[in-house]
Enzyme design. Sequence first.
Site, PDB file in Angstrom:
ATOM      1  N   HIS A   1     -39.943  31.594  46.364  1.00 19.13           N
ATOM      2  CA  HIS A   1     -39.900  31.165  44.656  1.00 19.13           C
ATOM      3  C   HIS A   1     -40.888  31.832  43.972  1.00 19.13           C
ATOM      4  O   HIS A   1     -42.085  31.598  44.442  1.00 19.13           O
ATOM      5  CB  HIS A   1     -39.622  29.755  44.721  1.00 19.13           C
ATOM      6  CG  HIS A   1     -39.335  29.214  43.250  1.00 19.13           C
ATOM      7  ND1 HIS A   1     -39.895  29.241  42.218  1.00 19.13           N
ATOM      8  CD2 HIS A   1     -38.034  28.730  42.972  1.00 19.13           C
ATOM      9  CE1 HIS A   1     -39.008  29.002  41.307  1.00 19.13           C
ATOM     10  NE2 HIS A   1     -37.982  28.316  41.652  1.00 19.13           N
TER      11      HIS A   1
ATOM     12  N   ARG B   1     -35.489  35.823  41.101  1.00 17.23           N
ATOM     13  CA  ARG B   1     -36.626  35.355  41.952  1.00 17.23           C
ATOM     14  C   ARG B   1     -36.928  36.266  42.800  1.00 17.23           C
ATOM     15  O   ARG B   1     -38.311  36.462  42.888  1.00 17.23           O
ATOM     16  CB  ARG B   1     -35.917  33.995  42.721  1.00 17.23           C
ATOM     17  CG  ARG B   1     -35.817  32.829  41.928  1.00 17.23           C
ATOM     18  CD  ARG B   1     -35.050  31.594  42.898  1.00 17.23           C
ATOM     19  NE  ARG B   1     -34.969  30.281  42.208  1.00 17.23           N
ATOM     20  CZ  ARG B   1     -34.473  29.498  42.549  1.00 17.23           C
ATOM     21  NH1 ARG B   1     -34.339  29.252  43.634  1.00 17.23           N
ATOM     22  NH2 ARG B   1     -34.572  28.364  41.836  1.00 17.23           N
TER      23      ARG B   1
ATOM     24  N   SER C   1     -41.101  24.632  37.778  1.00 14.82           N
ATOM     25  CA  SER C   1     -39.826  25.046  37.413  1.00 14.82           C
ATOM     26  C   SER C   1     -39.579  26.679  36.989  1.00 14.82           C
ATOM     27  O   SER C   1     -40.258  26.852  36.428  1.00 14.82           O
ATOM     28  CB  SER C   1     -39.416  24.057  36.612  1.00 14.82           C
ATOM     29  OG  SER C   1     -37.856  24.532  36.107  1.00 14.82           O
TER      30      SER C   1
ATOM     31  N   GLY D   1     -30.377  13.685  54.412  1.00 13.44           N
ATOM     32  CA  GLY D   1     -30.396  14.358  53.275  1.00 13.44           C
ATOM     33  C   GLY D   1     -29.084  14.176  52.576  1.00 13.44           C
ATOM     34  O   GLY D   1     -28.281  13.362  52.794  1.00 13.44           O
TER      35      GLY D   1
ATOM     36  N   LEU E   1     -28.069  21.807  46.313  1.00 17.48           N
ATOM     37  CA  LEU E   1     -27.556  20.640  46.199  1.00 17.48           C
ATOM     38  C   LEU E   1     -26.040  20.568  46.155  1.00 17.48           C
ATOM     39  O   LEU E   1     -25.435  19.869  46.822  1.00 17.48           O
ATOM     40  CB  LEU E   1     -27.891  19.887  44.937  1.00 17.48           C
ATOM     41  CG  LEU E   1     -29.493  19.777  44.541  1.00 17.48           C
ATOM     42  CD1 LEU E   1     -29.797  19.111  43.311  1.00 17.48           C
ATOM     43  CD2 LEU E   1     -30.168  19.349  45.755  1.00 17.48           C
TER      44      LEU E   1
ATOM     45  N   GLY F   1     -26.430  15.126  55.108  1.00 19.48           N
ATOM     46  CA  GLY F   1     -26.030  13.936  56.120  1.00 19.48           C
ATOM     47  C   GLY F   1     -25.655  12.670  55.573  1.00 19.48           C
ATOM     48  O   GLY F   1     -24.939  12.185  56.117  1.00 19.48           O
TER      49      GLY F   1
ATOM     50  N   ARG G   1     -30.458  32.577  47.637  1.00 21.52           N
ATOM     51  CA  ARG G   1     -29.634  31.588  47.050  1.00 21.52           C
ATOM     52  C   ARG G   1     -29.764  31.324  45.651  1.00 21.52           C
ATOM     53  O   ARG G   1     -31.155  31.784  45.184  1.00 21.52           O
ATOM     54  CB  ARG G   1     -30.011  30.278  47.827  1.00 21.52           C
ATOM     55  CG  ARG G   1     -29.300  28.817  47.135  1.00 21.52           C
ATOM     56  CD  ARG G   1     -29.869  27.568  47.706  1.00 21.52           C
ATOM     57  NE  ARG G   1     -31.078  27.510  47.479  1.00 21.52           N
ATOM     58  CZ  ARG G   1     -31.749  26.908  46.442  1.00 21.52           C
ATOM     59  NH1 ARG G   1     -30.816  26.892  45.545  1.00 21.52           N
ATOM     60  NH2 ARG G   1     -32.772  26.575  46.419  1.00 21.52           N
TER      61      ARG G   1
END
Lengths: 644, 255
Positions: free
Chosen positions: A266, A337, A284, A42, A448, A45, A442
């Site tokens: 979420h 969230r 989203s 990913g 990302l 990695g 998070r």
Amino acid sequence: MKLDAKIPEGPLAEKWSKHKFNLKLVNPANKRKYTVIVVGTGLAGASAAASLAALGYNVKAFCYQDSPRRAHSIAAQGGINAAKNYQNDGDSVHRLFYDTIKGGDYRAREGNVYRLAEVSVNIIDQCVAQGVPFAREYGGLLDNRSFGGSQVSRTFYARGQTGQQLLLGAYSALNRQINLGKVQMFTRHEMMDVVKIEGEAKGIVTRDLITGEIETHAAHAVLLCTGGYGNVFYLSTNAMGCNVTAAWKAHKRGAFFANPCFTQIHPTCIPVSGDHQSKLTLMSESLRNDGRVWAPKTVELAQKLRSGEIKVTDLKEEDRDYFLERKYPAFGNLVPRDVASRNAKEMVDEGRGVGASGIAVYLDFAEAIGRLGEDAVRARYGNLFDMYQQITDENPYKQPMRIYPAVHYTMGGLWVDYNLQTTVKGLYCLGEANFSDHGANRLGASALMQGLADGYFVIPYTLGDYLATIGPKAVDVKHPSFEEAKKNVVDRVNQLLSLKGTKTVNEYHRELGHIMWEYCGMARTEAGLTKAKGMIRELREDFWKNALVSGSNNEFNQSLENAGRVADFLELGELMIDDALDRKESCGGHFRLESQTEEGEALRDDENYAYAAAWEYKGDDQDEVLHKEELVFENVKLSQRSYK
Amino acid sequence: MSKNMNLTLKVWRQKNADTKGKFVTYQAGHVSPDMSFLEMLDVVNEDLTKKGDDPIHFDHDCREGICGACSLHINGRPHGPKHGITTCQLHMRSFNDNDTVVIEPWRAEAFPVIRDLAVDRGAFDRIQAAGGFVSVNTGGVPDANAIAIPKVIADEAFNSATCIGCGACVAACKNASAMLFVSAKVSQLALLPQGQPERYHRVQAMVAQMDAEGFGSCTNTGACEAECPKEISITNIARMNRDYFTAKLIKQEEA
């Protein structure tokens, strides 16, 4: 064993620069004498494998998918944060650091998070140089948007598929190194164990998923970039194949597992439609900018809605409870969230849930459509509305969406020090698989960022220090440790294949998911967790007696693959319960009913719980031992979050 | 809520690449219209497993239409009857009670069957590795805003970059050509300034690898574009051809 996080001394802003200077280097001519194993391709990695190969190391990379491009990083929609301050709106490395540490509810390390913010700016440069097509303004420069938990626009994005574009960038860098012969790529290979020689990681055991061959691979160091363990809940937004196996095997070989109970729920996912459901789809977070969240005012009305006696569009305004707006007038539908998720659960628990299952609340766009017109709403959210209609067969322009929270990300993972090394020397852990940067919660658009920070800009420096220390002497794959590990794996596979009971592996997985979601999800109690621990033990025992695994080893056998992964989840689940039992405070996404303010909000306990909980494996069916890494805050002031 | 359906499935079963395959008929009862196509197969597999049969093997992972792992030729069409979605996004309400559904793997010489419905798409990775990149090492790159890229160009490059590498284009093509897949990557990098230095080398290297893998030729039928779940345009093929001929005719020194 004393945990040493190896955070460098000195002022926050100088730690990483100083540390980089103090790290040992491997001579360019010597780098080709080293081999490094990277498990998982990913963002973490692929970027690590490409960067290490570019430096001159030999890399062997492994993934369970048929191509490295399919790792689940690809599914990230929203964006990636970076403290570029291109918008001139007051962003800075320090502000990104501050937002991230606060967003994590003060359960992450200052040093790590600051470094993350520092290298965030390099990530964007790197991706653009690779040809990643970020969104742009008409003037040709990069566009930004704002995201939950911050007051500046620092999120770079590529339509609704930032994850895919970033991963394809890293994949292209990886491909270049494959072409140059510096990376040897093994697809459809699953890591089954870590091999240690004299206490240090020197290789892995893998299973070729096509032929079933159990192979051993030797290297000077092993990097686990194997993602999160959200699938322990059975239903999550993760890909079907996401699993904890690599991290769990490493854990059993001595790598401590930190904060396993820190998972992220979420709030806006499409609700479950039946027992056949295999995964949950995220909608989203941006929808909450214009959608209003509500539930029927009374249980009676909810029952009538569920039975189909009345339609949602029949419900009068005064019969609707916009509970987020009511309870949090300052933030309304835009609470973080964790708060949004917990309140939706509360509605459902009170019996005010909607939809056939009763496990959902409404997200209503009627007001936005009235205010902006349907076309404007379509321009903003058209693709999401289409996706919703495709899955549910309901038209969200005509009636409110049904939403419910779902497991999305795991902040916990293998404990690593500042160098990303686990408690096993030579074994490193990057990306979602480690625990390091997000604390108890998070922020959006920072997963990302962390994956690529670890792979592109941290590990290329810190790994060299270790490699320089051990020297380039080749690792002998004939060492008895390899045989021993391989034998263990073969035995395990045979044990799984011998299971010819009556219940499918999926049924066990679903049951485990129910237990985890019910007792170790958004809201937890001492009594519930204690009960769940017993339930998981029973389920695990039953699995090894009555599970049904089909086929043999020497073939492509998805039933066997799944069985191995679920068997590991059945062990991890218990550790998550232990961790949740230990943490008697409410924190981040985790609400301990015993720890709340008078207003019913989450109450953190900094005096007793400002630590990372690192768990040491002690043997099958034995309780693990807790080691605490105290978190020291010198640069931020700990405060209780309030969104009233 | 609409009623459950009963379906007859004709599924391609093949033990491995070396064995001959055949269609096997299964009855799928109580199929909820809310299920995705792959969830329907999950349920069939649960039944098969309990009966002691081998479950049907198929590739899948994200189940939200972005990883490109799922495939399946459904009633003669890659990813089934709907437009612009992958098999994992296809729901059973697109079918009717008592329908017969024929399920096959991607058929192409360059995609050998691994088992049942799963095929080996490693050829795609090898084509990408032959040149689908910009040769930059990590670090030492200019600031991200140092090059301005016109929005229309960036958007067009993005349209090419949305390819998920599923292989539907190859499966749809009567020649099993991979031109749409290869041209999407070639176009993305040919459109962007970052891709210019290696532009003419890249297109030749990727096309050479594509030919070596045994994909067929393009005869401008357009089935690839019609079946692509990401709706990638065959304009990309035209762009790639132009670059390829330019490279062969007048840019040899840059290749």
